[in-house]
Design a protein around this motif. Structure first.
Motif, PDB file in Angstrom:
ATOM      1  N   GLY A  15     -13.972   5.066  -1.353  1.00 46.90           N
ATOM      2  CA  GLY A  15     -13.348   5.280  -0.062  1.00 46.90           C
ATOM      3  C   GLY A  15     -12.167   6.213  -0.154  1.00 46.90           C
ATOM      4  N   THR A  16     -11.852   6.874   0.962  1.00 52.18           N
ATOM      5  CA  THR A  16     -10.676   7.745   1.046  1.00 52.18           C
ATOM      6  C   THR A  16      -9.897   7.412   2.313  1.00 52.18           C
ATOM      7  N   GLY A  17      -8.622   7.775   2.315  1.00 53.25           N
ATOM      8  CA  GLY A  17      -7.790   7.536   3.490  1.00 53.25           C
ATOM      9  C   GLY A  17      -6.579   8.442   3.489  1.00 53.25           C
ATOM     10  N   ARG A  18      -5.936   8.551   4.631  1.00 55.17           N
ATOM     11  CA  ARG A  18      -4.746   9.393   4.746  1.00 55.17           C
ATOM     12  C   ARG A  18      -3.810   8.806   5.793  1.00 55.17           C
ATOM     13  N   SER A  19      -2.550   9.201   5.712  1.00 58.08           N
ATOM     14  CA  SER A  19      -1.556   8.799   6.703  1.00 58.08           C
ATOM     15  C   SER A  19      -0.521   9.904   6.817  1.00 58.08           C
ATOM     16  N   LEU A  20      -0.212  10.287   8.051  1.00 53.71           N
ATOM     17  CA  LEU A  20       0.761  11.346   8.321  1.00 53.71           C
ATOM     18  C   LEU A  20       1.798  10.813   9.307  1.00 53.71           C
ATOM     19  N   PRO A  21       3.078  11.072   9.058  1.00 58.93           N
ATOM     20  CA  PRO A  21       4.118  10.492   9.916  1.00 58.93           C
ATOM     21  C   PRO A  21       4.269  11.215  11.247  1.00 58.93           C
ATOM     22  N   GLY A  22       4.114  10.475  12.328  1.00 53.90           N
ATOM     23  CA  GLY A  22       4.389  11.014  13.645  1.00 53.90           C
ATOM     24  C   GLY A  22       3.461  12.123  14.073  1.00 53.90           C
ATOM     25  N   PRO A  23       3.757  12.736  15.223  1.00 52.40           N
ATOM     26  CA  PRO A  23       2.944  13.856  15.713  1.00 52.40           C
ATOM     27  C   PRO A  23       3.225  15.118  14.904  1.00 52.40           C
ATOM     28  N   PRO A  24       2.323  16.102  14.947  1.00 50.88           N
ATOM     29  CA  PRO A  24       2.585  17.363  14.242  1.00 50.88           C
ATOM     30  C   PRO A  24       3.794  18.076  14.826  1.00 50.88           C
ATOM     31  N   VAL A  25       4.568  18.704  13.942  1.00 53.11           N
ATOM     32  CA  VAL A  25       5.777  19.422  14.339  1.00 53.11           C
ATOM     33  C   VAL A  25       5.492  20.919  14.257  1.00 53.11           C
ATOM     34  N   SER A  26       5.613  21.606  15.371  1.00 59.57           N
ATOM     35  CA  SER A  26       5.324  23.039  15.414  1.00 59.57           C
ATOM     36  C   SER A  26       6.468  23.844  14.804  1.00 59.57           C
ATOM     37  N   ASN A  27       6.178  25.095  14.497  1.00 58.70           N
ATOM     38  CA  ASN A  27       7.229  25.985  14.003  1.00 58.70           C
ATOM     39  C   ASN A  27       8.369  26.100  15.004  1.00 58.70           C
ATOM     40  N   GLU A  28       8.027  26.150  16.288  1.00 55.52           N
ATOM     41  CA  GLU A  28       9.059  26.311  17.307  1.00 55.52           C
ATOM     42  C   GLU A  28      10.004  25.117  17.331  1.00 55.52           C
ATOM     43  N   THR A  29       9.445  23.911  17.278  1.00 54.15           N
ATOM     44  CA  THR A  29      10.271  22.702  17.257  1.00 54.15           C
ATOM     45  C   THR A  29      11.146  22.663  16.011  1.00 54.15           C
ATOM     46  N   LEU A  30      10.554  23.024  14.877  1.00 55.56           N
ATOM     47  CA  LEU A  30      11.285  23.011  13.614  1.00 55.56           C
ATOM     48  C   LEU A  30      12.440  24.008  13.651  1.00 55.56           C
ATOM     49  N   CYS A  31      12.173  25.190  14.157  1.00 56.29           N
ATOM     50  CA  CYS A  31      13.188  26.242  14.174  1.00 56.29           C
ATOM     51  C   CYS A  31      14.262  25.991  15.229  1.00 56.29           C
ATOM     52  N   GLU A  32      13.885  25.388  16.341  1.00 63.64           N
ATOM     53  CA  GLU A  32      14.885  25.044  17.347  1.00 63.64           C
ATOM     54  C   GLU A  32      15.876  24.018  16.811  1.00 63.64           C
ATOM     55  N   ALA A  33      15.389  23.052  16.044  1.00 61.09           N
ATOM     56  CA  ALA A  33      16.271  22.064  15.436  1.00 61.09           C
ATOM     57  C   ALA A  33      17.229  22.730  14.457  1.00 61.09           C
ATOM     58  N   LEU A  34      16.722  23.699  13.710  1.00 58.47           N
ATOM     59  CA  LEU A  34      17.554  24.415  12.753  1.00 58.47           C
ATOM     60  C   LEU A  34      18.620  25.238  13.462  1.00 58.47           C
ATOM     61  N   GLU A  35      18.246  25.881  14.545  1.00 62.99           N
ATOM     62  CA  GLU A  35      19.199  26.694  15.305  1.00 62.99           C
ATOM     63  C   GLU A  35      20.293  25.841  15.949  1.00 62.99           C
ATOM     64  N   SER A  36      19.948  24.616  16.340  1.00 61.57           N
ATOM     65  CA  SER A  36      20.938  23.720  16.945  1.00 61.57           C
ATOM     66  C   SER A  36      21.984  23.277  15.932  1.00 61.57           C
ATOM     67  N   ALA A  37      21.560  23.133  14.676  1.00 58.33           N
ATOM     68  CA  ALA A  37      22.466  22.633  13.647  1.00 58.33           C
ATOM     69  C   ALA A  37      23.169  23.751  12.886  1.00 58.33           C
ATOM     70  N   CYS A  38      22.560  24.933  12.864  1.00 57.80           N
ATOM     71  CA  CYS A  38      23.071  26.031  12.040  1.00 57.80           C
ATOM     72  C   CYS A  38      23.193  27.296  12.894  1.00 57.80           C
ATOM     73  N   PRO A  40      22.038  30.698  14.618  1.00 53.65           N
ATOM     74  CA  PRO A  40      20.739  31.087  15.189  1.00 53.65           C
ATOM     75  C   PRO A  40      19.885  31.957  14.272  1.00 53.65           C
ATOM     76  N   ARG A  41      20.518  32.759  13.423  1.00 56.47           N
ATOM     77  CA  ARG A  41      19.712  33.618  12.552  1.00 56.47           C
ATOM     78  C   ARG A  41      18.879  32.801  11.561  1.00 56.47           C
ATOM     79  N   ALA A  42      19.299  31.545  11.272  1.00 56.45           N
ATOM     80  CA  ALA A  42      18.514  30.691  10.378  1.00 56.45           C
ATOM     81  C   ALA A  42      17.141  30.419  10.981  1.00 56.45           C
ATOM     82  N   GLY A  43      17.094  30.194  12.287  1.00 56.92           N
ATOM     83  CA  GLY A  43      15.820  29.975  12.958  1.00 56.92           C
ATOM     84  C   GLY A  43      14.933  31.197  12.914  1.00 56.92           C
TER      85      GLY A  43
END
Length: 356
Positions: A15-38, A40-43
Motif C-alpha cells: 500500500g501507499t499513502g500521502r498527506s499534504l498540509p492544508g490547501p495548495p499555496v500559489s506563487n502569488e500568495t507566497l510572494c504577497e506574504a513575503l512582500e508584507s513582511a519584507c 517589495p523587491r523580495a517578492g
C-alpha cells in the motif's frame, strides 16, 4: 565509475499513502506574504525564481503571517506521517497492530531527540520497534534496503516506511534572513509526507519492488544542501533557527550527475531506459520532464513529474509521487516504473523498479 549497492531481495508493495498540509499555496500568495513582511523587491525576486523553477504551487505547514512560524504550525510532522501511513495501511488491508517494524526518514524532524518516528509511533498508538534515518531525498532507498533485508531475514509480513518534510518553519520572514539561496528554498520546497507498506516477496509479478540500489559521489565534495546550526559542531543558531543552506551553484553543477549515476547503475545490471513504461525521478523542479527527456533521449510523456504543483518534497517526494501515479489511473497492470532518487546533501543517488 562509482558502484551502487543493490539489495539482494525483492519486496511486495502492499500500500501507499500521502498527506499534504492544508490547501495548495500559489506563487502569488507566497510572494504577497513575503512582500508584507519584507521589502517589495523580495517578492519580485521570488516570483522570478519560481518561474525559472517551473513551480506554481506547494503545500506548507507554517503560518505565512508571522516572521518565524515555530509556534504556529498548521500541521506537525507526526500528524502528516500518521495520515500518510493510515492511507497506506488502508490499501494494505491492515491496522497498526499488524505492522512489524516502522521506519522513518526526514531532514526536518519534529524534535532532534526523540526522533520524529517516535512521535509518529505515539500518534499511531504503535507499540512495536522503529528506527529513523536522518536523510533527505534518498532516504526512501535506504529505507527499502533495510526493509528488504529485514523482511527476508525475519519473515516480517508488514514493514511501514514514511518519509516526511516540514521545512517551511525554518524560513525567516525578514530582510536580514533573505538571500538568493533562501528565496530558492522558499519557493522550491514543499511540506508533506508519503508512506508505503511493504512485505515479503510473494513470488508474483504484481506490485513488486526490485533492484533497490543506493550509491554516493560525495567524497571530498562540499555539501550542496545542509542545515547550519543545531548540530553538535555548531549548536548555536545565528539566525534564531537552524538554516537550510542551499549552495545553488554547487547543486546545479553536480545534481544532474546523480541521475546519470542512477541510470548507469541500472545499465550495468543489463537494463535500458527504453524498457520502462514510466520514469519517476526525484522531484527537484517543474521542468524536470523536459530536461530529463532531452538529456537521456526518452519520450517526455514517460517521465512523471509532480514538482510543478507540489515543489520539492525532499524525503517525501518519491513516496508522494509514486502514490499519485498509482492512483492516477494512468499506471496499468504489468507496467514497470523506474524510480531515480537524487540527494544533494552529500550527493547520493538511489532508486528501485516497481512493477504494478
Amino acid at each position: 565509475m562509482t558502484a551502487a549497492h543493490f539489495a539482494a531481495k525483492r519486496l511486495k508493495l502492499l500500500g501507499t499513502g500521502r498527506s499534504l498540509p492544508g490547501p495548495p499555496v500559489s506563487n502569488e500568495t507566497l510572494c504577497e506574504a513575503l512582500e508584507s513582511a519584507c521589502h517589495p523587491r523580495a517578492g519580485r525576486r521570488a516570483r522570478s525564481i519560481a518561474y525559472r523553477l517551473g513551480i506554481t504551487h506547494r503545500h506548507v505547514s507554517r503560518d505565512l503571517h508571522v516572521p518565524l512560524s515555530g509556534t504556529r504550525i498548521t500541521m506537525q510532522a507526526p500528524q502528516l506521517c500518521h495520515a500518510a501511513l493510515f492511507e497506506a495501511m488502508v490499501e494494505a488491508g491492515i491496522d497498526i497492530a499488524s505492522v512489524d517494524y516502522l521506519i522513518g526518514h526526514t531532514s526536518s524532524p519534529h524534535t532532534l531527540l526523540p526522533p520524529n518516528i517516535a512521535w509518529v509511533a505515539d500518534e499511531l498508538q504503535y507499540t512495536g520497534p522503529y528506527l529513523e534515518l536522518r536523510q533527505a531525498c534518498t532516504g526512501f532507498a535506504n529505507g527499502l534496503q533495510i526493509a528488504s533485508a529485514m523482511a527476508a531475514a525475519n519473515a516480517l509480513q508488514a514493514i511501514a516506511i514514511v518519509g516526511s518534510e516540514t521545512g517551511s518553519p525554518y524560513f525567516g520572514m525578514s530582510d536580514a534572513f533573505l538571500s538568493n539561496e533562501q528565496l530558492v528554498n522558499y519557493v522550491q520546497m514543499g511540506d508533506g509526507a508519503g508512506a508505503v507498506v511493504v512485505g515479503q516477496d510473494d513470488g508474483s509479478e504484481d506490485q513488486i519492488i526490485s533492484h533497490i540500489f543506493l550509491g554516493q559521489i560525495g567524497l571530498g565534495r562540499e555539501p550542496g544542501f545542509f542545515i547550519e546550526g543545531g548540530g553538535s559542531s555548531q549548536p548555536q543558531c545565528s539566525m534564531q533557527v537552524p538554516v537550510f543552506r542551499h549552495h545553488v551553484q554547487t547543486v546545479r553543477e553536480h545534481g544532474g550527475e546523480l541521475f546519470v549515476r542512477g541510470v548507469e547503475a541500472m545499465v550495468q545490471r543489463g537494463h535500458s531506459l527504453g524498457e520502462f513504461d514510466w520514469i519517476l525521478p526525484h522531484q527537484a523542479n517543474g521542468h524536470l520532464a523536459h530536461l530529463f527527456s532531452q538529456y537521456f533521449d526518452v519520450p517526455e510523456e514517460k517521465i512523471y513529474v509532480t514538482a510543478d504543483k507540489l515543489g520539492n518534497l525532499g524525503s517525501a517526494a518519491i513516496w508522494v509521487s509514486l502514490d499519485l501515479l498509482r492512483r492516477s489511473g494512468n499506471l496499468k497492470k504489468g507496467q514497470r516504473v523506474l524510480i531515480l532518487g537524487a540527494e544533494a546533501s552529500k550527493f547520493l543517488f538511489g532508486g528501485f523498479v516497481y512493477q504494478h
